[in-house]
Write a protein that holds these residues in place. Structure first.
Motif, short mmCIF file in Angstrom:
data_model
loop_
_atom_site.label_atom_id
_atom_site.label_comp_id
_atom_site.label_asym_id
_atom_site.label_seq_id
_atom_site.Cartn_x
_atom_site.Cartn_y
_atom_site.Cartn_z
N UNK A 1 58.50 38.06 39.29
CA UNK A 1 58.48 36.82 40.08
C UNK A 1 57.87 37.07 41.45
N UNK A 2 58.23 38.19 42.08
CA UNK A 2 57.67 38.49 43.40
C UNK A 2 56.18 38.78 43.33
N UNK A 3 55.70 39.20 42.18
CA UNK A 3 54.29 39.56 42.03
C UNK A 3 53.40 38.37 41.73
N UNK A 4 53.98 37.21 41.42
CA UNK A 4 53.18 36.06 40.96
C UNK A 4 52.06 35.67 41.92
N UNK A 5 52.30 35.57 43.24
CA UNK A 5 51.18 35.17 44.12
C UNK A 5 49.99 36.12 44.04
N UNK A 6 50.28 37.42 44.07
CA UNK A 6 49.18 38.39 44.01
C UNK A 6 48.54 38.44 42.63
N UNK A 7 49.35 38.32 41.59
CA UNK A 7 48.79 38.29 40.23
C UNK A 7 47.88 37.08 40.06
N UNK A 8 48.33 35.94 40.59
CA UNK A 8 47.51 34.73 40.50
C UNK A 8 46.17 34.90 41.17
N UNK A 9 46.16 35.51 42.34
CA UNK A 9 44.90 35.78 43.04
C UNK A 9 44.00 36.70 42.22
N UNK A 10 44.60 37.72 41.61
CA UNK A 10 43.81 38.63 40.78
C UNK A 10 43.21 37.92 39.57
N UNK A 11 43.98 37.01 38.98
CA UNK A 11 43.47 36.29 37.81
C UNK A 11 42.31 35.37 38.18
N UNK A 12 42.37 34.78 39.36
CA UNK A 12 41.26 33.94 39.82
C UNK A 12 40.00 34.80 40.02
N UNK A 13 40.18 35.96 40.64
CA UNK A 13 39.05 36.88 40.81
C UNK A 13 38.52 37.34 39.46
N UNK A 14 39.43 37.59 38.53
CA UNK A 14 39.02 38.07 37.21
C UNK A 14 38.17 37.05 36.48
N UNK A 15 38.55 35.78 36.57
CA UNK A 15 37.77 34.73 35.89
C UNK A 15 36.35 34.70 36.45
N UNK A 16 36.21 34.85 37.75
CA UNK A 16 34.86 34.88 38.33
C UNK A 16 34.10 36.13 37.91
N UNK A 17 34.83 37.23 37.74
CA UNK A 17 34.19 38.49 37.35
C UNK A 17 33.74 38.49 35.89
N UNK A 18 34.17 37.52 35.09
CA UNK A 18 33.66 37.46 33.71
C UNK A 18 32.14 37.26 33.71
N UNK A 19 31.60 36.75 34.81
CA UNK A 19 30.14 36.56 34.89
C UNK A 19 29.40 37.90 34.83
N UNK A 20 30.07 38.98 35.25
CA UNK A 20 29.43 40.31 35.23
C UNK A 20 29.15 40.75 33.79
N UNK A 21 29.91 40.21 32.84
CA UNK A 21 29.74 40.61 31.45
C UNK A 21 28.38 40.23 30.89
N UNK A 22 27.68 39.34 31.57
CA UNK A 22 26.32 38.99 31.12
C UNK A 22 25.41 40.22 31.16
N UNK A 23 25.76 41.22 31.99
CA UNK A 23 24.94 42.43 32.12
C UNK A 23 24.96 43.28 30.85
N UNK A 24 26.00 43.11 30.01
CA UNK A 24 26.05 43.88 28.76
C UNK A 24 25.87 42.96 27.54
#
Length: 217
Positions: A142-165
């Motif tokens: 529960x305490x990790x939710x804010x930071x996990x949420x931020x990481x998941x938002x960054x991760x969704x944007x980083x899916x664009x990097x997969x176009x390189x492979x």
């Protein structure tokens, strides 16, 4: 300079297909990185150092090297010996990358739970493993939710990097459309708007989840 969004409308189903692929990858990566990060954190804290040190090295390795380099290593490097589909490499690469960051978050939140709660739980009959998974981990999560949420938002944007492979996500799909229509500016505007909308919904979902769990902290 004239704008022409006609080609974007024509190829919009292609963009939606790429968005769907990216979304499936993001869901798989979210599950792998959160569950894996939690497991790595618990083992690194509560298990013998002989086991925990390799895991801490894993965290350090993926946090100190570029994501694109990790994907190239998995796809082109290991690909010399093992043929792995690009989408699986994308899930594993992003998953391990964010697993390391999530493990670091869980380590901090697990350690932030008062040691007195562990002792109190043991005093009323809970075993060591039960105390960790029924008392410590839920509070740490529960305490990790804010930071996990931020990481998941960054991760969704980083899916664009997969176009390189060669993963056929949104950016990769747009590159195909651009190669046919020669209208990069219009496609990039639409892609940026799609990511913006996704981020808004994710931020709203994160805010709702934080409100729902706030009273338990």
């Amino acid at each position: 300079m004239e704008f022409d969004f006609g080609p974007v409308i024509t190829y919009f189903p292609t963009l939606l297909k790429g968005l769907g692929v990216g979304s499936l990858v993001a869901v798989a990566v979210a599950f792998l990185s959160v569950v894996g990060g939690l497991v790595v954190a618990v083992i690194s804290i509560y298990i013998n150092k002989v086991v925990s040190w390799p895991l801490r090295f894993f965290i350090w390795l993926f946090m100190t090297t570029p994501l694109l380099l990790q994907l190239y290593f998995l796809y082109f490097g290991l690909g010399e010996w093992i043929l792995i589909p690009a989408i699986l490499v994308g899930i594993l690469g992003l998953g391990f990358h964010y697993m390391a960051y999530n493990a670091d978050i869980f380590i901090a939140t697990i350690k932030s739970v008062s040691g007195g709660q562990y002792e109190a739980s043991r005093s009323i009959g809970f075993g060591h493993v039960a105390t960790i998974f029924y008392i410590i981990v839920p509070q740490a999560f529960i305490r990790a939710i804010p930071q996990l949420g931020n990481n998941m938002i960054l991760m969704v944007k980083d899916t664009s990097v997969l176009s390189a492979i060669g993963v056929a996500e949104l950016v990769h799909a747009s590159q195909y459309a651009i190669s046919v229509t020669f209208r990069p500016f219009e496609f990039f505007i639409v892609i940026a708007l799609l990511y913006y909308v996704i981020n808004i919904f994710m931020e709203l979902g994160q805010a709702w989840l934080e409100r729902q769990t706030a009273y338990r902290r």
